[in-house]
Design a protein around this motif. Structure first.
Motif, PDB file in Angstrom:
ATOM      1  N   LYS A   1      42.814  42.756  31.190  1.00  0.00           N
ATOM      2  CA  LYS A   1      43.767  43.906  31.405  1.00  0.00           C
ATOM      3  C   LYS A   1      45.167  43.126  31.471  1.00  0.00           C
ATOM      4  O   LYS A   1      45.429  42.057  31.675  1.00  0.00           O
ATOM      5  CB  LYS A   1      43.308  43.950  33.104  1.00  0.00           C
ATOM      6  N   THR A   2      45.980  44.047  31.364  1.00  0.00           N
ATOM      7  CA  THR A   2      47.468  43.807  30.792  1.00  0.00           C
ATOM      8  C   THR A   2      48.126  43.819  32.164  1.00  0.00           C
ATOM      9  O   THR A   2      47.781  44.312  33.362  1.00  0.00           O
ATOM     10  CB  THR A   2      48.054  45.072  29.823  1.00  0.00           C
ATOM     11  N   LYS A   3      49.200  42.867  32.213  1.00  0.00           N
ATOM     12  CA  LYS A   3      50.106  43.092  33.488  1.00  0.00           C
ATOM     13  C   LYS A   3      50.794  44.335  33.569  1.00  0.00           C
ATOM     14  O   LYS A   3      50.984  44.910  32.475  1.00  0.00           O
ATOM     15  CB  LYS A   3      50.829  41.686  33.376  1.00  0.00           C
ATOM     16  N   SER A   4      51.551  44.454  34.556  1.00  0.00           N
ATOM     17  CA  SER A   4      52.211  45.791  34.818  1.00  0.00           C
ATOM     18  C   SER A   4      53.476  45.799  33.821  1.00  0.00           C
ATOM     19  O   SER A   4      54.073  47.007  33.600  1.00  0.00           O
ATOM     20  CB  SER A   4      52.581  46.014  36.348  1.00  0.00           C
ATOM     21  N   SER A   5      54.191  44.589  33.806  1.00  0.00           N
ATOM     22  CA  SER A   5      55.392  44.548  32.889  1.00  0.00           C
ATOM     23  C   SER A   5      54.953  44.702  31.278  1.00  0.00           C
ATOM     24  O   SER A   5      53.823  44.213  30.831  1.00  0.00           O
ATOM     25  CB  SER A   5      56.108  43.344  32.924  1.00  0.00           C
ATOM     26  N   ASN A   6      55.681  45.184  30.602  1.00  0.00           N
ATOM     27  CA  ASN A   6      55.409  45.396  29.099  1.00  0.00           C
ATOM     28  C   ASN A   6      55.838  43.998  28.218  1.00  0.00           C
ATOM     29  O   ASN A   6      56.938  43.912  27.495  1.00  0.00           O
ATOM     30  CB  ASN A   6      56.062  46.640  28.571  1.00  0.00           C
ATOM     31  N   GLU A   7      55.332  43.143  28.513  1.00  0.00           N
ATOM     32  CA  GLU A   7      55.466  41.578  27.863  1.00  0.00           C
ATOM     33  C   GLU A   7      54.512  41.368  26.920  1.00  0.00           C
ATOM     34  O   GLU A   7      53.689  41.732  26.768  1.00  0.00           O
ATOM     35  CB  GLU A   7      55.631  40.564  28.724  1.00  0.00           C
ATOM     36  N   GLN A   8      55.211  40.311  25.846  1.00  0.00           N
ATOM     37  CA  GLN A   8      54.060  40.155  24.916  1.00  0.00           C
ATOM     38  C   GLN A   8      52.713  39.252  25.401  1.00  0.00           C
ATOM     39  O   GLN A   8      52.829  38.474  26.003  1.00  0.00           O
ATOM     40  CB  GLN A   8      54.943  39.080  23.851  1.00  0.00           C
ATOM     41  N   VAL A   9      51.836  40.066  24.832  1.00  0.00           N
ATOM     42  CA  VAL A   9      50.379  39.528  24.998  1.00  0.00           C
ATOM     43  C   VAL A   9      49.982  38.417  24.020  1.00  0.00           C
ATOM     44  O   VAL A   9      50.250  38.643  22.764  1.00  0.00           O
ATOM     45  CB  VAL A   9      49.146  40.601  25.248  1.00  0.00           C
ATOM     46  N   VAL A  10      49.432  37.283  24.473  1.00  0.00           N
ATOM     47  CA  VAL A  10      48.901  36.246  23.546  1.00  0.00           C
ATOM     48  C   VAL A  10      47.662  35.979  23.872  1.00  0.00           C
ATOM     49  O   VAL A  10      47.328  35.561  24.973  1.00  0.00           O
ATOM     50  CB  VAL A  10      50.050  35.019  23.721  1.00  0.00           C
ATOM     51  N   LEU A  11      46.741  36.335  22.934  1.00  0.00           N
ATOM     52  CA  LEU A  11      45.148  36.047  23.235  1.00  0.00           C
ATOM     53  C   LEU A  11      45.141  34.573  22.501  1.00  0.00           C
ATOM     54  O   LEU A  11      45.379  34.498  21.189  1.00  0.00           O
ATOM     55  CB  LEU A  11      44.290  37.032  22.646  1.00  0.00           C
ATOM     56  N   ARG A  12      44.538  33.517  23.053  1.00  0.00           N
ATOM     57  CA  ARG A  12      44.400  32.207  22.658  1.00  0.00           C
ATOM     58  C   ARG A  12      42.870  32.010  22.638  1.00  0.00           C
ATOM     59  O   ARG A  12      42.032  32.041  23.474  1.00  0.00           O
ATOM     60  CB  ARG A  12      45.073  31.264  23.480  1.00  0.00           C
TER      61      ARG A  12
END
Length: 141
Positions: A81-92
């Motif tokens: 689930k993404t956070k409410s802000s539209n910030e860069q997602v990094v999957l590690r």
């Protein structure tokens, strides 16, 4: 799920036996993900060590994720689930047992869908050719 993004670029990472963590990161384009929304990440992969998905940035994983596909490719998925802000997602992605040299992990056929349901993998729409379009790749006889 609702198909929103697919990337057929392959990546490979190899442990050298000297680091405590062998990791690769995947950064989806910001316009791909909706804030405060569940998404499903699917990929085809193989790893002679197995893969942990952890310490990702700006998401919450549905559960601790360990993926294993030794010797042959398999398609597997996990939900986040993404956070409410539209910030860069990094999957590690971390390779298991990184202190053993020459561990190899291959990832391709990445697909991100809106929702919690993974659908069968399909090629990117721009990779679908008609027979006529495909003929441009065939050498003339």
């Amino acid at each position: 799920g609702h198909f929103i993004y697919i990337n057929d670029t392959a990546l490979r990472f190899i442990s050298d036996g000297t680091h405590e963590a062998t990791r690769t990161e995947y950064r989806p384009r910001l316009e791909v993900l909706e804030p405060d929304t569940w998404h499903t990440f699917s990929m085809r992969f193989r790893s002679d060590r197995g893969l942990d998905v952890q310490n990702s940035v700006n998401i919450s994983l549905e559960k601790e994720t360990f993926l294993q596909s030794i010797g042959k490719y398999s398609v597997q998925s996990f939900r986040f689930k993404t956070k409410s802000s539209n910030e860069q997602v990094v999957l590690r992605f971390y390779q298991r047992n990184p202190l053993v040299a020459n561990g190899v992990t291959d990832i391709d056929w990445v697909k991100i869908e809106k929702g919690r349901v993974a659908t069968d993998w399909t090629p990117a729409p721009e990779d679908n050719y008609t027979q006529e379009e495909f003929s441009i790749f065939v050498e003339p006889s």
